[in-house]
Write an enzyme that holds these catalytic residues in place. Structure first.
Site, PDB file in Angstrom:
ATOM      1  N   ARG A 152      15.275 -23.810  -8.257  1.00 18.23           N
ATOM      2  CA  ARG A 152      16.234 -25.138  -8.096  1.00 18.23           C
ATOM      3  C   ARG A 152      14.639 -26.148  -8.778  1.00 18.23           C
ATOM      4  NH1 ARG A 152      19.972 -25.104  -5.052  1.00 18.23           N
ATOM      5  NH2 ARG A 152      19.870 -23.145  -3.945  1.00 18.23           N
ATOM      6  N   GLY A 155      26.131 -28.207  -8.892  1.00 20.50           N
ATOM      7  CA  GLY A 155      24.765 -29.432  -8.778  1.00 20.50           C
ATOM      8  C   GLY A 155      23.829 -29.487 -10.398  1.00 20.50           C
ATOM      9  N   SER A 165      28.760 -18.755  -8.393  1.00 18.62           N
ATOM     10  CA  SER A 165      28.665 -19.772  -6.709  1.00 18.62           C
ATOM     11  C   SER A 165      29.222 -18.526  -6.273  1.00 18.62           C
ATOM     12  CB  SER A 165      28.976 -20.737  -6.702  1.00 18.62           C
ATOM     13  OG  SER A 165      29.292 -20.823  -5.431  1.00 18.62           O
ATOM     14  N   ILE A 166      29.006 -18.289  -4.784  1.00 18.57           N
ATOM     15  CA  ILE A 166      28.970 -16.617  -4.537  1.00 18.57           C
ATOM     16  C   ILE A 166      30.134 -17.775  -3.438  1.00 18.57           C
ATOM     17  CG2 ILE A 166      27.785 -14.943  -4.619  1.00 18.57           C
ATOM     18  CD1 ILE A 166      26.623 -16.054  -1.601  1.00 18.57           C
ATOM     19  N   ASP A 167      29.835 -18.895  -3.088  1.00 19.99           N
ATOM     20  CA  ASP A 167      30.857 -19.180  -2.372  1.00 19.99           C
ATOM     21  C   ASP A 167      32.284 -19.548  -2.620  1.00 19.99           C
ATOM     22  OD1 ASP A 167      29.009 -19.622  -0.960  1.00 19.99           O
ATOM     23  OD2 ASP A 167      28.293 -21.476  -0.574  1.00 19.99           O
ATOM     24  N   ARG A 199      32.743  -3.626  22.283  1.00 19.36           N
ATOM     25  CA  ARG A 199      32.295  -4.540  21.984  1.00 19.36           C
ATOM     26  C   ARG A 199      32.728  -5.954  21.223  1.00 19.36           C
ATOM     27  NH1 ARG A 199      26.556  -1.805  20.966  1.00 19.36           N
ATOM     28  NH2 ARG A 199      25.389  -1.792  22.714  1.00 19.36           N
ATOM     29  N   GLN A 212      24.649 -10.849   1.452  1.00 18.85           N
ATOM     30  CA  GLN A 212      25.940 -11.295   0.481  1.00 18.85           C
ATOM     31  C   GLN A 212      25.986 -11.234  -0.519  1.00 18.85           C
ATOM     32  OE1 GLN A 212      28.096 -13.935   3.243  1.00 18.85           O
ATOM     33  NE2 GLN A 212      26.153 -14.108   4.804  1.00 18.85           N
TER      34      GLN A 212
END
Ligand code: ADP
Length: 366
Positions: free
Chosen positions: A74, A106, A150-152, A187, A286
């Site tokens: 950044r 960004g 981007s992983i998102d 569980r 992740q």
């Protein structure tokens, strides 16, 4: 020979290395020279050792490696005009007049801004006596091409971002592992996955793993969700399901934008349903690891297309971003894609969740 710079910026994602490799090799193949800019915009601002020529062999082995081997950061300086002035000067000194940037919205917004300011930055450098008119002459226009890393999977206008399927794979295999232990002990598990404004990873993972319930930012659960979730899980249990899995995006919230946390969900399952429930926050696993086959393929084809876009650009061409739509690698208008992405976030902030969902699905045309 033209010199094309390649950089990774913002959050890292698997497949960024594949993109760097493709840009370097395609640039060389097309008779240009390739330069890697290390540490994102920091490298551009600092120059020196952080800008290095890359030969064909220098990117050997990049394809499968996770993260980004040329670094990312950044960079506050690039947010300021003085930082962009330094960056412009370094580019001219190195002879780079085109940049391929792999990053999130960004980073790509910063890139477009840099391009639009370019003539003004050069003029200022000449006026300050830092560069001469003759030095800037060959670099009148700056070409920028965006690749979305981007992983998102949070960029509008493309079906997939570089890295999102690798991340999804990792989440699915982590949930599979948890399933085994959850079923053994009957569980409940609440699994938090990444995604600040974008529920793609959570939604896709919940479908791919057959989760009982999912929380995403674009479509918060309706009032009374606590009872609804418990009813669903009880129903599944009554049919013999031995484990219960709830997936929650890190940016999940209710209709009033109040954050819903993994612990809150866990307490509900423990207290109301008397289930022995654990929380697993997947965190940075992740992001890491090797790129899956799709991301190797996507980053390679998009990197090649990025170089084509650089070579075909004219001063009038709006800054392009390389996308994939219905399995075709295409070019879109970068700032339109960014604006559409921001409008989803704005719709969420305005609690207009129908709009947010509609925008996520939007048919994007140039
Ligand atoms: P991402 O690219 O993953 O969305 P950021 O938003 O953190 O990540 O952006 C990465 C970097 O890009 C920032 O640290 C900054 O150097 C640069 N950048 C981001 N937005 C701008 C902007 N509006 N103007 C100039 N540079 C920017």
């Amino acid at each position: 020979k033209r010199r094309i710079g390649v950089m990774t910026s913002g959050g890292d994602s698997p497949g960024m290395n594949g993109a760097v490799r493709a840009v370097v090799r395609m640039s060389i193949y097309m008779g240009c020279e390739a330069y890697a800019i290390y540490e994102g915009y920091e490298g551009l601002v600092q120059g020196g050792d952080l800008i290095k020529e890359m030969k064909w062999e220098d990117v050997r082995g990049y394809l499968s490696r996770g993260g980004t081997l040329i670094g990312t950061a950044r960079c506050m300086a690039f947010m300021e005009r003085w930082g962009r002035l330094k960056a412009a000067k370094n580019m001219i000194h190195t002879g780079i007049d085109a940049l391929v940037i792999c990053g999130g919205d960004g980073s790509l917004t910063g890139a477009d801004k840099f391009r639009s300011e370019w003539p003004g930055l050069l003029k200022e450098l000449v006026d300050n006596g830092e560069l001469t008119q003759a030095e800037i002459e060959p670099y009148k226009h700056l070409n920028i091409v965006g690749l979305v890393g981007s992983i998102d999977n949070d960029m509008s206008g493309t079906d997939a971002t570089i890295g999102c399927y690798s991340s999804l794979e990792r989440i699915c295999s982590a949930v599979d592992d948890v399933f085994d232990t959850a079923a053994s002990h009957q569980r409940g598990f609440v699994i938090e996955v990444m995604g600040r404004h974008c529920g793609w990873l959570a939604l896709m993972a919940s479908i791919a793993t057959g989760a009982d319930f999912v929380f995403i930012p674009e479509k918060p659960p309706r009032v009374g969700w606590e009872g609804q979730m418990c009813d669903i899980i009880t129903k599944h249990r009554s049919r013999g399901k031995r484990r219960s899995i709830v997936i929650i995006a890190e940016g999940a919230h209710d209709m009033e934008l109040k954050k819903i946390t993994a612990n809150q969900v866990k307490d509900l399952l423990s207290d109301r349903l008397k289930l022995d429930t654990r929380v697993t926050v997947l965190g940075h696993t992740q992001r890491g690891g090797t790129a899956c086959s799709f991301d190797r393929w996507l980053s390679t084809l998009q990197g090649v297309e990025a170089v084509n876009a650089v070579l075909e650009a004219t001063p009038e061409t709006p800054t392009p971003v390389i996308t994939i739509r219905e399995n075709k690698i295409e070019r879109s208008n970068l700032m339109e894609a960014v604006a559409l992405t921001k409008s989803v976030t704005a719709a969420i902030k305005a609690k207009d969740f129908d709009k947010a969902m509609e925008l996520r699905d939007v048919e994007f045309k140039e």
